[in-house]
Motif scaffolding. Structure first.
Motif, PDB file in Angstrom:
ATOM      1  N   PRO A  72      51.786  19.091  50.202  1.00 59.98           N
ATOM      2  CA  PRO A  72      51.386  18.539  48.895  1.00 59.98           C
ATOM      3  C   PRO A  72      51.723  17.057  48.723  1.00 59.98           C
ATOM      4  O   PRO A  72      50.952  16.324  48.105  1.00 59.98           O
ATOM      5  CB  PRO A  72      52.156  19.403  47.898  1.00 59.98           C
ATOM      6  CG  PRO A  72      53.340  19.911  48.663  1.00 59.98           C
ATOM      7  CD  PRO A  72      52.846  20.116  50.062  1.00 59.98           C
ATOM      8  N   MET A  73      52.858  16.602  49.263  1.00 62.92           N
ATOM      9  CA  MET A  73      53.239  15.207  49.062  1.00 62.92           C
ATOM     10  C   MET A  73      52.217  14.250  49.689  1.00 62.92           C
ATOM     11  O   MET A  73      51.775  13.296  49.050  1.00 62.92           O
ATOM     12  CB  MET A  73      54.625  14.948  49.654  1.00 62.92           C
ATOM     13  CG  MET A  73      55.091  13.497  49.550  1.00 62.92           C
ATOM     14  SD  MET A  73      55.345  12.943  47.850  1.00 62.92           S
ATOM     15  CE  MET A  73      57.009  13.586  47.568  1.00 62.92           C
ATOM     16  N   ARG A  74      51.840  14.508  50.945  1.00 63.23           N
ATOM     17  CA  ARG A  74      50.879  13.624  51.614  1.00 63.23           C
ATOM     18  C   ARG A  74      49.562  13.585  50.852  1.00 63.23           C
ATOM     19  O   ARG A  74      48.976  12.514  50.647  1.00 63.23           O
ATOM     20  CB  ARG A  74      50.642  14.093  53.048  1.00 63.23           C
ATOM     21  CG  ARG A  74      49.632  13.224  53.812  1.00 63.23           C
ATOM     22  CD  ARG A  74      49.246  13.850  55.127  1.00 63.23           C
ATOM     23  NE  ARG A  74      48.621  15.155  54.978  1.00 63.23           N
ATOM     24  CZ  ARG A  74      47.365  15.340  54.601  1.00 63.23           C
ATOM     25  NH1 ARG A  74      46.577  14.300  54.329  1.00 63.23           N
ATOM     26  NH2 ARG A  74      46.877  16.563  54.486  1.00 63.23           N
ATOM     27  N   ARG A  75      49.094  14.731  50.410  1.00 63.22           N
ATOM     28  CA  ARG A  75      47.807  14.793  49.722  1.00 63.22           C
ATOM     29  C   ARG A  75      47.856  14.087  48.368  1.00 63.22           C
ATOM     30  O   ARG A  75      46.915  13.386  47.981  1.00 63.22           O
ATOM     31  CB  ARG A  75      47.384  16.249  49.570  1.00 63.22           C
ATOM     32  CG  ARG A  75      47.106  16.924  50.916  1.00 63.22           C
ATOM     33  CD  ARG A  75      47.076  18.433  50.808  1.00 63.22           C
ATOM     34  NE  ARG A  75      45.962  18.907  49.991  1.00 63.22           N
ATOM     35  CZ  ARG A  75      45.827  20.177  49.594  1.00 63.22           C
ATOM     36  NH1 ARG A  75      46.748  21.074  49.942  1.00 63.22           N
ATOM     37  NH2 ARG A  75      44.784  20.530  48.867  1.00 63.22           N
ATOM     38  N   LEU A  76      48.965  14.232  47.661  1.00 59.98           N
ATOM     39  CA  LEU A  76      49.084  13.578  46.364  1.00 59.98           C
ATOM     40  C   LEU A  76      49.235  12.065  46.513  1.00 59.98           C
ATOM     41  O   LEU A  76      48.741  11.299  45.679  1.00 59.98           O
ATOM     42  CB  LEU A  76      50.269  14.158  45.585  1.00 59.98           C
ATOM     43  CG  LEU A  76      50.026  15.549  45.000  1.00 59.98           C
ATOM     44  CD1 LEU A  76      51.330  16.208  44.607  1.00 59.98           C
ATOM     45  CD2 LEU A  76      49.090  15.458  43.785  1.00 59.98           C
ATOM     46  N   ALA A 116      56.659  10.175  44.140  1.00 58.19           N
ATOM     47  CA  ALA A 116      58.008  10.238  44.713  1.00 58.19           C
ATOM     48  C   ALA A 116      58.592  11.636  44.699  1.00 58.19           C
ATOM     49  O   ALA A 116      59.581  11.903  45.388  1.00 58.19           O
ATOM     50  CB  ALA A 116      58.934   9.293  43.952  1.00 58.19           C
ATOM     51  N   ALA A 117      58.017  12.541  43.916  1.00 63.32           N
ATOM     52  CA  ALA A 117      58.563  13.894  43.827  1.00 63.32           C
ATOM     53  C   ALA A 117      57.431  14.874  43.541  1.00 63.32           C
ATOM     54  O   ALA A 117      56.517  14.571  42.758  1.00 63.32           O
ATOM     55  CB  ALA A 117      59.617  13.981  42.725  1.00 63.32           C
ATOM     56  N   VAL A 118      57.498  16.035  44.185  1.00 61.99           N
ATOM     57  CA  VAL A 118      56.529  17.099  43.962  1.00 61.99           C
ATOM     58  C   VAL A 118      57.289  18.380  43.656  1.00 61.99           C
ATOM     59  O   VAL A 118      58.220  18.746  44.388  1.00 61.99           O
ATOM     60  CB  VAL A 118      55.618  17.313  45.185  1.00 61.99           C
ATOM     61  CG1 VAL A 118      54.639  18.452  44.927  1.00 61.99           C
ATOM     62  CG2 VAL A 118      54.865  16.036  45.532  1.00 61.99           C
ATOM     63  N   PHE A 123      65.983   5.394  44.756  1.00 62.99           N
ATOM     64  CA  PHE A 123      65.141   6.215  43.882  1.00 62.99           C
ATOM     65  C   PHE A 123      64.246   7.062  44.764  1.00 62.99           C
ATOM     66  O   PHE A 123      63.286   6.573  45.360  1.00 62.99           O
ATOM     67  CB  PHE A 123      64.297   5.315  42.964  1.00 62.99           C
ATOM     68  CG  PHE A 123      63.387   6.071  42.036  1.00 62.99           C
ATOM     69  CD1 PHE A 123      63.878   6.680  40.901  1.00 62.99           C
ATOM     70  CD2 PHE A 123      62.034   6.170  42.307  1.00 62.99           C
ATOM     71  CE1 PHE A 123      63.041   7.381  40.051  1.00 62.99           C
ATOM     72  CE2 PHE A 123      61.187   6.864  41.460  1.00 62.99           C
ATOM     73  CZ  PHE A 123      61.696   7.478  40.330  1.00 62.99           C
ATOM     74  N   HIS A 124      64.621   8.331  44.935  1.00 58.15           N
ATOM     75  CA  HIS A 124      63.870   9.258  45.778  1.00 58.15           C
ATOM     76  C   HIS A 124      63.610   8.654  47.160  1.00 58.15           C
ATOM     77  O   HIS A 124      62.496   8.692  47.682  1.00 58.15           O
ATOM     78  CB  HIS A 124      62.558   9.665  45.101  1.00 58.15           C
ATOM     79  CG  HIS A 124      62.761  10.490  43.872  1.00 58.15           C
ATOM     80  ND1 HIS A 124      62.844  11.864  43.895  1.00 58.15           N
ATOM     81  CD2 HIS A 124      62.931  10.129  42.576  1.00 58.15           C
ATOM     82  CE1 HIS A 124      63.030  12.313  42.674  1.00 58.15           C
ATOM     83  NE2 HIS A 124      63.094  11.278  41.861  1.00 58.15           N
ATOM     84  N   GLY A 125      64.673   8.076  47.721  1.00 60.88           N
ATOM     85  CA  GLY A 125      64.594   7.525  49.062  1.00 60.88           C
ATOM     86  C   GLY A 125      64.110   6.091  49.138  1.00 60.88           C
ATOM     87  O   GLY A 125      64.072   5.513  50.227  1.00 60.88           O
TER      88      GLY A 125
END
Length: 384
Positions: free
Chosen positions: A306-310, A318-320, A15-17
């Protein structure tokens, strides 16, 4: 007789890696508890046991442990292969499995049931493994099998022919895309070509109950033809679909009742849509700190990292997705129109930015940089 209809375990899917093995193990353990609590006589698994034709070594212990747990309840288990499974790998040890566990992967066995008795007599379970027309048509010379619909039609004719001679109650198990089903976009990996491989519902006439697999959400095509869906969420597109299985009861005359048994969801899935700043700070998203999150931010321009910040707020983001909103404009000219209207190179840049940003052109600072770069280029060309 009580029958539990489940399908699409997809052991080994990520699931998303992220591995889903431990989450699935917990859900299948809960399913085994339900089998014991509801005094289930037969568990039917309608295909896609594994997610891959070549599952990793870690997948096999989960299957073995689950089959053992189900059989320890006293229930029989009938398993068929799906389009994701390798029939050879799934069925290679079927002869070595303990009594009461039946793995049906051989196309030539279609029409030969596993028969299990209760106090009212025999119930015949007809397993139809996933049948790829090009790979099985040689098994039935003289029968035209160009599509899966034709192949299922032939398989069901063999089932009805055998059932007519045996009599009694029956359950058919198939892994296919049946007419009237609603697929989850981007979830089910299609086994159709156009509409050729959609199997008409009428092809499943005959048995008292038809347990279908392939679709990941529960669906009732008729009172006696149903999909159970997957026991675990494997996509954000499935996030609003309940997880569970059908508890089917047969009495002496046939189908008596069907009840939905929900399964636990190890971690909820949510899709959040807002500006990037709102996603990071708005208190209305506080409750999703431990959920799987698909974050869709609506800012006109992409955000940096964005992924790291979220993930600092949502540990399981898991997804941006960058989903810029359409800019409100009374006159939204086409990109070609903007290009034609541009009177300078700087305006061409601005037209491009307005196009890719859904209407928002260059900022004041970006405009300064563009004019500076264009000016330097013109000066360089003049000196050449």
């Amino acid at each position: 007789m009580r029958i539990l209809h489940t399908s699409d375990w997809h052991i080994g899917r990520s699931f998303h890696g992220h591995s889903t093995l431990e989450a699935l193990r917990g859900v299948l353990e809960a399913l085994a508890v339900q089998v014991r609590e509801h005094a289930v006589d037969v568990v039917v698994v309608a295909g896609d046991v594994f997610d891959s034709a070549a599952p990793s070594a870690a997948c096999f212990p989960l299957l073995s442990d689950t089959l053992r747990a189900l059989r320890d309840t006293g229930a029989h288990v009938v398993v068929t292969s799906g389009n994701h499974d390798s029939a050879a790998r799934l069925g290679f040890q079927s002869a070595l499995l303990r009594d009461g566990v039946h793995v049906l992967t051989d196309p030539t066995s279609v029409g030969t049931p596993i028969t299990i008795d209760d106090e009212s007599g025999p119930v015949h379970f007809y397993g139809i493994p996933f049948l790829e027309p090009a790979l099985v048509r040689h098994l039935w010379p003289g029968v035209e099998l160009r599509t899966q619909a034709e192949t299922i039609a032939h398989a069901m004719s063999l089932v009805r022919e055998d059932l007519a001679s045996r009599g009694g109650r029956s359950v058919a198990i198939s892994h296919c895309f049946a007419a009237g089903v609603e697929a989850t976009r981007g979830v089910e990996r299609e086994i159709r070509q156009g509409t050729l491989d959609v199997v008409p519902l009428a092809y499943f006439d005959g048995p008292d109950y038809v347990a279908l697999g392939h679709i990941h959400g529960r669906q009732r095509l008729s009172e006696r033809v149903r999909y159970a869906g997957a026991p675990l969420h494997y996509s954000f597109g499935e996030g609003d679909k309940p997880r569970g299985s059908w508890l089917v009861e047969l009495d002496s005359s046939g189908l008596a009742s069907v009840e939905w048994l929900p399964l636990p969801v190890p971690r909820r899935l949510v899709t959040l849509t807002a500006s990037f700043d709102e996603l990071l700070t708005d208190e209305r998203f506080d409750e999703f700190g431990d959920a799987w999150v698909c974050a869709r931010y609506t800012d006109p321009t992409p955000q940096l990292d964005p992924m790291r910040r979220l993930q600092e707020r949502f540990a399981h983001c898991a997804a941006v997705v960058h989903l810029p909103g359409a800019a409100a404009s009374a006159d939204r000219s086409s990109y070609a129109g903007r290009v034609r209207a541009a009177r300078s190179d700087a305006e061409l840049f601005d037209a491009f930015l307005a196009h890719v940003r859904e209407g928002e052109g260059a900022s004041a600072r970006e405009g300064e940089l563009i004019r500076e770069i264009v000016g330097d280029r013109i000066a360089a060309e003049a000196r050449a």
